[in-house]
Design a protein around this motif. Structure first.
Motif, mmCIF file in Angstrom:
data_model
loop_
_atom_site.group_PDB
_atom_site.id
_atom_site.type_symbol
_atom_site.label_atom_id
_atom_site.label_comp_id
_atom_site.label_asym_id
_atom_site.label_seq_id
_atom_site.Cartn_x
_atom_site.Cartn_y
_atom_site.Cartn_z
ATOM 1 N N SER A 133 18.476 11.533 -0.619
ATOM 2 C CA SER A 133 17.083 11.856 -0.933
ATOM 3 C C SER A 133 16.150 10.793 -0.394
ATOM 4 O O SER A 133 16.534 9.641 -0.166
ATOM 5 N N VAL A 134 14.908 11.204 -0.186
ATOM 6 C CA VAL A 134 13.828 10.319 0.247
ATOM 7 C C VAL A 134 12.638 10.558 -0.667
ATOM 8 O O VAL A 134 12.211 11.700 -0.828
ATOM 9 N N THR A 135 12.108 9.509 -1.261
ATOM 10 C CA THR A 135 10.905 9.603 -2.084
ATOM 11 C C THR A 135 9.789 8.863 -1.362
ATOM 12 O O THR A 135 9.859 7.632 -1.192
ATOM 13 N N ASP A 136 8.771 9.591 -0.920
ATOM 14 C CA ASP A 136 7.738 8.966 -0.095
ATOM 15 C C ASP A 136 6.663 8.308 -0.961
ATOM 16 O O ASP A 136 6.750 8.299 -2.209
ATOM 17 N N PRO A 185 0.799 -1.231 0.000
ATOM 18 C CA PRO A 185 0.000 0.000 0.000
ATOM 19 C C PRO A 185 0.830 1.278 0.000
ATOM 20 O O PRO A 185 0.386 2.308 -0.510
ATOM 21 N N ALA A 186 2.008 1.231 0.611
ATOM 22 C CA ALA A 186 2.850 2.428 0.672
ATOM 23 C C ALA A 186 4.310 2.017 0.705
ATOM 24 O O ALA A 186 4.692 1.106 1.434
ATOM 25 N N THR A 187 5.125 2.705 -0.117
ATOM 26 C CA THR A 187 6.552 2.404 -0.211
ATOM 27 C C THR A 187 7.349 3.698 -0.246
ATOM 28 O O THR A 187 6.938 4.671 -0.883
ATOM 29 N N THR A 188 8.473 3.703 0.436
ATOM 30 C CA THR A 188 9.384 4.837 0.430
ATOM 31 C C THR A 188 10.763 4.344 0.012
ATOM 32 O O THR A 188 11.196 3.273 0.433
ATOM 33 N N THR A 189 11.470 5.119 -0.809
ATOM 34 C CA THR A 189 12.803 4.734 -1.250
ATOM 35 C C THR A 189 13.824 5.799 -0.836
ATOM 36 O O THR A 189 13.481 6.970 -0.634
#
Length: 286
Positions: free
Chosen positions: A275-278, A257-261
């Motif tokens: 960097s963080v991509t939410d 349902p939700a992923t952050t890289t």
């Protein structure tokens, strides 16, 4: 000299003595605060650390047992590798052991055979001390509702500590001799957390190599998974266990349902979070 003048002289002398000690080159560092006292600029006044915190992932509607992943500033523990390079997270929960000399008030690690144990969580800590001949340790600020106990011979690698917080939360740690979270002194990560209402969180780590946190599962039916490149988290996701079976390899499924890289860079010879991509596609750069 009147009382006011005498009091002023005493305060000046104490402040001066403190300044001399601070300039003496002591390698002792104060543990993180039990409670943060944060200035409007975001600095904790006790430790001098910036109290930055950002939530990258969450699942649930804000009820007990929901899961979230939050980044925060480094814990500053000698020999500890942060999961986000220069950032820790809210599941970086550990117990550290220092061997000190209580009678001589020498709290340098290695100065004696007595114990100083720190329970570190959420950028804060609680400290316990006890003589090596005692069968208990006391919380330094004398909070009678906070306890730290252990099973087994605490000098052995197999000793397991259990921490009980003031609100009744119970944290069980992995065996202290696993070499989990520090190359400087003995240290163990949390393996289970049980909150007063009965909600349980189970923390799972890699079975070989570095003790990297791979999953956190809530008894309310949620799980969080983490993937790595070396010691750095590159992807994190949350899943609803009512809809998706937790993968045995703790790799994020494509339908999470939700992923952050996360991406990293090298600055001044050290790895840093870049960097963080939410989950919504928003990018934070550092």
């Amino acid at each position: 000299m009147n009382r006011v003048g005498l009091a002023s002289c005493i305060l000046w002398a104490l402040a001066s003595a403190g300044a001399v000690r601070a300039q003496g080159g002591s390698t002792n560092s104060a543990p993180s605060a039990e409670k943060l006292a944060v200035t409007p600029g975001g600095v904790d006044m006790r430790t001098g650390h910036h109290s930055y915190k950002a939530t990258d992932l969450t699942i649930g509607a804000g009820a007990p047992g929901d899961l979230s992943l939050a980044r925060m500033m480094s814990l500053g523990i000698p020999g500890h590798v942060e999961p986000f390079a220069n950032f820790a997270n809210n599941w970086d929960i550990m117990l550290t052991e220092k061997r000190i000399n209580i009678s001589e008030h020498n709290f340098q690690h290695g100065s004696g055979i007595d114990y100083e144990l720190g329970v570190r969580y959420g950028g804060r800590s609680e400290t316990f001390r006890g003589y090596s001949s005692y069968t208990t340790v006391d919380q330094v600020s004398m909070n009678p509702y906070t306890k730290l106990t252990w099973t087994g011979d605490r000098t052995s690698a197999g000793a397991v500590y259990t921490y009980q917080a003031t609100d009744g939360t119970i944290v069980t740690f992995r065996p202290i001799g696993n070499g989990d979270c520090s190359s400087f002194f003995r240290c163990a990560y949390a393996s289970q957390i049980v909150e007063p209402g009965g909600i349980k969180y189970t923390l799972e780590y890699d079975s070989s190599g570095p003790a990297r946190l791979r999953s956190v599962a809530s008894s309310r039916g949620y799980a969080m998974l983490l993937e790595y490149s070396g010691t750095n988290v590159t992807k994190a996701c949350v899943i609803n266990l009512a809809h998706t079976v937790k993968p045995s390899n703790n790799v994020c499924p494509s339908n999470a349902p939700a992923t952050t890289t996360y991406t990293y860079t090298t600055f001044a010879g050290a790895t840093k979070l870049a960097s963080v991509t939410d989950a919504a596609g928003n990018i934070s750069s550092f």
